[in-house]
Design an enzyme around this catalytic site. Structure first.
Site, PDB file in Angstrom:
ATOM      1  N   SER A 285       2.000   6.922 -23.937  1.00 29.25           N
ATOM      2  CA  SER A 285       0.892   7.191 -24.855  1.00 29.25           C
ATOM      3  C   SER A 285       1.208   6.541 -26.205  1.00 29.25           C
ATOM      4  CB  SER A 285       0.709   8.712 -24.952  1.00 29.25           C
ATOM      5  OG  SER A 285      -0.251   9.038 -25.901  1.00 29.25           O
TER       6      SER A 285
ATOM      7  N   TYR B 157      -8.373   2.284 -29.842  1.00 29.87           N
ATOM      8  CA  TYR B 157      -6.996   2.521 -29.374  1.00 29.87           C
ATOM      9  C   TYR B 157      -6.672   4.018 -29.484  1.00 29.87           C
ATOM     10  CZ  TYR B 157      -1.885   1.962 -29.123  1.00 29.87           C
ATOM     11  OH  TYR B 157      -0.557   2.050 -28.774  1.00 29.87           O
TER      12      TYR B 157
ATOM     13  N   LYS C 114      -5.892   6.557 -26.385  1.00 28.13           N
ATOM     14  CA  LYS C 114      -4.660   7.334 -26.182  1.00 28.13           C
ATOM     15  C   LYS C 114      -4.959   8.839 -26.164  1.00 28.13           C
ATOM     16  CE  LYS C 114      -1.625   3.910 -25.889  1.00 28.13           C
ATOM     17  NZ  LYS C 114      -1.021   3.542 -24.596  1.00 28.13           N
TER      18      LYS C 114
END
Ligand SMILES: NC(=O)c1ccc[n+]([C@@H]2O[C@H](COP(=O)([O-])OP(=O)(O)OC[C@H]3O[C@@H](n4cnc5c(N)ncnc54)[C@H](OP(=O)(O)O)[C@@H]3O)[C@@H](O)[C@H]2O)c1
Length: 263
Positions: free
Chosen positions: A145, A159, A163
């Site tokens: 992660s 992004y 995650k």
């Protein structure tokens, strides 16, 4: 080997994103402790060079092309990994990418592509490998992660969303897999030197870094080496049966202040 928690000596491992950074370091580290490794990424010439160096050191490695955004490519990769090494006991879902951008200016198509890699790509891997692990009642899935999953950074919203989504999926999986013998673990890196961000425009990169400082998200300049994450992933995978290391966050230590008398 305990009857309750059987585990074979030979534990083939898949590493995605093995062509650079954390994935390459992880493949080397797992091979060094005896895991045969299947290396996946798009730049296969890099994978071939890494596999050659693993074999030179006495390890076992196979290479197969992998683009996580292509469902058929993920299935072909999984078949090649099994054919090359046998049943896969460990999967390190590490591949990732980040691009800078202001959220309200980034096209929704690009946003969707970033989420596709981060979340759906990881799910494609789960589909390709986890059912056989559940059947065998053992296996490790390690999801790489990022600290942005709990501390979002501006100018990389897709992004961060990716995650957060990835960890959401992993947390749900951890509960669903409880009692199956399959361990799903999250390894959450902080800032790490790798090729990530190396394709950014220099001016845009400097702007984004300044903004992170503005929001207290880059309080010191130290970065981790990929080896630190490779060590954490190896620790997770090597944990004895009966122990589930479910989450590790690894951050660079800040530079230590000079002692008062030397100032
Ligand atoms: N570096 C950091 O500061 C940092 C911090 C937190 C988390 N992370 C996470 O750590 C993981 C590894 O990143 P890194 O720092 O080692 O970056 P990196 O050096 O850029 O490596 C990224 C890897 O992902 C692969 N990849 C990218 N798109 C792919 C696709 N569509 N299909 C298959 N593979 C793909 C790349 O291989 P090809 O281009 O050859 O396909 C490359 O091997 C990522 O999940 C990243 O989000 C990194």
């Amino acid at each position: 080997m305990s009857a309750r928690y059987p585990r074979p000596e030979r534990r083939p491992a898949v590493v995605t994103g093995a062509s650079s950074g954390i994935g390459a370091a992880t493949a080397l580290a797992l091979a060094a402790v005896g895991h045969p490794v299947a290396l996946g990424a798009r730049r296969t010439e890099r994978l071939e060079a890494l596999a050659a160096s693993i074999r030179e050191s006495g390890g076992e490695a196979v290479v197969a092309p992998l683009d996580l955004t292509e469902p058929d490519a993920v299935e072909a990769f999984a078949a090649a990994a099994r054919e090359g090494l046998g049943e896969i006991e460990t999967v390190v879902s590490n591949a990732g990418a980040v691009a800078p951008g202001t959220t309200h200016e980034v096209s929704s198509e690009r946003f969707a592509r970033e989420l596709d890699l981060a979340v759906v790509g990881a799910h494609r891997l789960v589909r390709a490998f986890v059912p056989a692990m559940v059947e065998r009642q053992r296996g490790d899935l390690v999801v790489v992660s990022s600290d942005v999953a709990v501390r979002a950074r501006p100018f990389m919203a897709a992004y961060a969303a990716g995650k957060w989504g990835l960890e959401g999926m992993a947390h749900a999986l951890q509960m669903e897999l409880e009692g199956t013998g399959v361990r799903c673990s999250i390894v959450r890196p902080g800032p790490t030197w790798s090729e990530m961000g190396s394709d950014w425009d220099a001016e845009e990169g400097a702007f984004v870094l300044d903004q992170w400082v503005r929001f207290g998200l880059a309080r010191h300049p130290h970065f981790l080496k990929p080896q630190a994450l490779a060590d954490a992933i190896t620790y997770v995978v090597q944990a004895p049966r009966g122990v589930h290391v479910s989450l590790i966050e690894v951050n660079p230590e800040a530079p230590v202040d000079a002692p008062e008398e030397s100032r």
